[in-house]
Write a protein that holds these residues in place. Sequence first.
Motif, PDB file in Angstrom:
ATOM      1  N   MET A  18       0.831  -1.216   0.000  1.00 34.43           N
ATOM      2  CA  MET A  18       0.000   0.000   0.000  1.00 34.43           C
ATOM      3  C   MET A  18       0.865   1.265   0.000  1.00 34.43           C
ATOM      4  O   MET A  18       0.458   2.307   0.507  1.00 34.43           O
ATOM      5  N   SER A  21      -0.467   4.587  -1.443  1.00 33.27           N
ATOM      6  CA  SER A  21      -1.435   5.217  -0.528  1.00 33.27           C
ATOM      7  C   SER A  21      -0.698   5.912   0.609  1.00 33.27           C
ATOM      8  O   SER A  21      -1.092   7.000   1.046  1.00 33.27           O
ATOM      9  N   LYS A  24       0.421   9.146  -0.638  1.00 31.89           N
ATOM     10  CA  LYS A  24      -0.737  10.052  -0.757  1.00 31.89           C
ATOM     11  C   LYS A  24      -1.147  10.583   0.625  1.00 31.89           C
ATOM     12  O   LYS A  24      -1.410  11.781   0.776  1.00 31.89           O
ATOM     13  N   PHE A  25      -1.161   9.707   1.630  1.00 32.63           N
ATOM     14  CA  PHE A  25      -1.560  10.141   2.974  1.00 32.63           C
ATOM     15  C   PHE A  25      -0.566  11.167   3.533  1.00 32.63           C
ATOM     16  O   PHE A  25      -0.953  12.206   4.068  1.00 32.63           O
ATOM     17  N   TYR A 153      -4.758  -4.380   3.859  1.00 34.09           N
ATOM     18  CA  TYR A 153      -4.192  -4.337   2.508  1.00 34.09           C
ATOM     19  C   TYR A 153      -3.723  -5.758   2.172  1.00 34.09           C
ATOM     20  O   TYR A 153      -4.058  -6.692   2.859  1.00 34.09           O
ATOM     21  N   ASN A 165      -8.229   2.953  -3.506  1.00 28.78           N
ATOM     22  CA  ASN A 165      -7.661   4.280  -3.328  1.00 28.78           C
ATOM     23  C   ASN A 165      -6.955   4.692  -4.619  1.00 28.78           C
ATOM     24  O   ASN A 165      -5.997   4.037  -5.042  1.00 28.78           O
ATOM     25  N   ASP A 166      -7.419   5.776  -5.247  1.00 28.74           N
ATOM     26  CA  ASP A 166      -6.817   6.285  -6.480  1.00 28.74           C
ATOM     27  C   ASP A 166      -5.420   6.823  -6.158  1.00 28.74           C
ATOM     28  O   ASP A 166      -5.280   7.799  -5.421  1.00 28.74           O
ATOM     29  N   VAL A 167      -4.400   6.173  -6.705  1.00 33.14           N
ATOM     30  CA  VAL A 167      -3.019   6.601  -6.436  1.00 33.14           C
ATOM     31  C   VAL A 167      -2.296   7.005  -7.721  1.00 33.14           C
ATOM     32  O   VAL A 167      -1.072   7.044  -7.757  1.00 33.14           O
ATOM     33  N   TRP A 174       6.037   6.572  -5.363  1.00 36.48           N
ATOM     34  CA  TRP A 174       5.912   5.255  -4.729  1.00 36.48           C
ATOM     35  C   TRP A 174       6.998   4.309  -5.236  1.00 36.48           C
ATOM     36  O   TRP A 174       7.644   3.610  -4.456  1.00 36.48           O
ATOM     37  N   ARG A 200      -1.891  -2.618  -9.605  1.00 34.10           N
ATOM     38  CA  ARG A 200      -2.523  -1.315  -9.346  1.00 34.10           C
ATOM     39  C   ARG A 200      -3.301  -0.832 -10.571  1.00 34.10           C
ATOM     40  O   ARG A 200      -4.308  -0.146 -10.449  1.00 34.10           O
ATOM     41  N   ALA A 212      -4.859   2.190  -8.785  1.00 37.27           N
ATOM     42  CA  ALA A 212      -5.481   2.230  -7.449  1.00 37.27           C
ATOM     43  C   ALA A 212      -4.912   1.096  -6.608  1.00 37.27           C
ATOM     44  O   ALA A 212      -4.485   0.068  -7.132  1.00 37.27           O
ATOM     45  N   GLU A 213      -4.895   1.322  -5.303  1.00 40.69           N
ATOM     46  CA  GLU A 213      -4.526   0.245  -4.368  1.00 40.69           C
ATOM     47  C   GLU A 213      -5.793  -0.268  -3.706  1.00 40.69           C
ATOM     48  O   GLU A 213      -6.690   0.508  -3.377  1.00 40.69           O
TER      49      GLU A 213
END
Length: 241
Positions: A18, A21, A24-25, A153, A165-167, A174, A200, A212-213
């Motif tokens: 993940m 993500s 992104k976070f 995950y 989750n759109d990454v 990443w 992904r 996405a994840e």
Amino acid sequence: MADILVFGAHPDDAEFGMGASMVKFVRSGASLTVCVLSRGEAGTFGTAAQREGEMRDAARKLGGGIEILSFLDCQIFDSYESRIKVAEVIRAQRPKLVFAPYHTHVGNHKDGGAHPDHAATGTIVRSATRYARFAGLKDVHGEPWNADHIIYYMVPRSRMPTLLNDVSDYMEEWEGIARCHQSQMSIRDGKIMEFLRAMRGTNGGMISVRYAEGFITDDPIPFDLPLFMRGTPRQPGAPLG
Ligand SMILES: [Zn+2]
């Protein structure tokens, strides 16, 4: 303390499972700590020392915290003691969101996500998240803490993710972080990154984005109208989200 606490059985689990993500976070302003239960010394590639260095490099690039517990690779089992160790990390970090590998082992031993340590870690974390909030459980050091959600995950290939989750915007960063796990780059005949990117891409196709994840949650997610309406063209009644 961290808003988000991500558990992994082995040094590469969080970044491979993940990592986009996590980027992104963190880039959205959340604080994040990765807690790894073992140093992955039983794996085909890399020594414990090398793998610890790799995970520290990855955490540094991400801008997240790291915590390394002393479980032995391939000897991660759900027990009272295991739950206590993990609950103490949760109490110390006080996260809103807890992530762990999916807790249920699939039958296919060739599924990369089916390492028994992954399922055991998910099972331990699920119980530990609950233990962390029991004020009367004195074996767990620290102040009781009740995390809002636990999300899994490493969704087995035989399961459909329930959250995506759109990454798409975080894939390059990443990949740079995931490549810190240099000892693992020979997996799948050197095509591990290609494989992780393709996964992904498949997930992204399910929600009409490039990448996405995928995640699974056992918790019911509260219905949030702005969340579900975001991205939808607004006219009558605006604003929402
Ligand atoms: Zn692993």
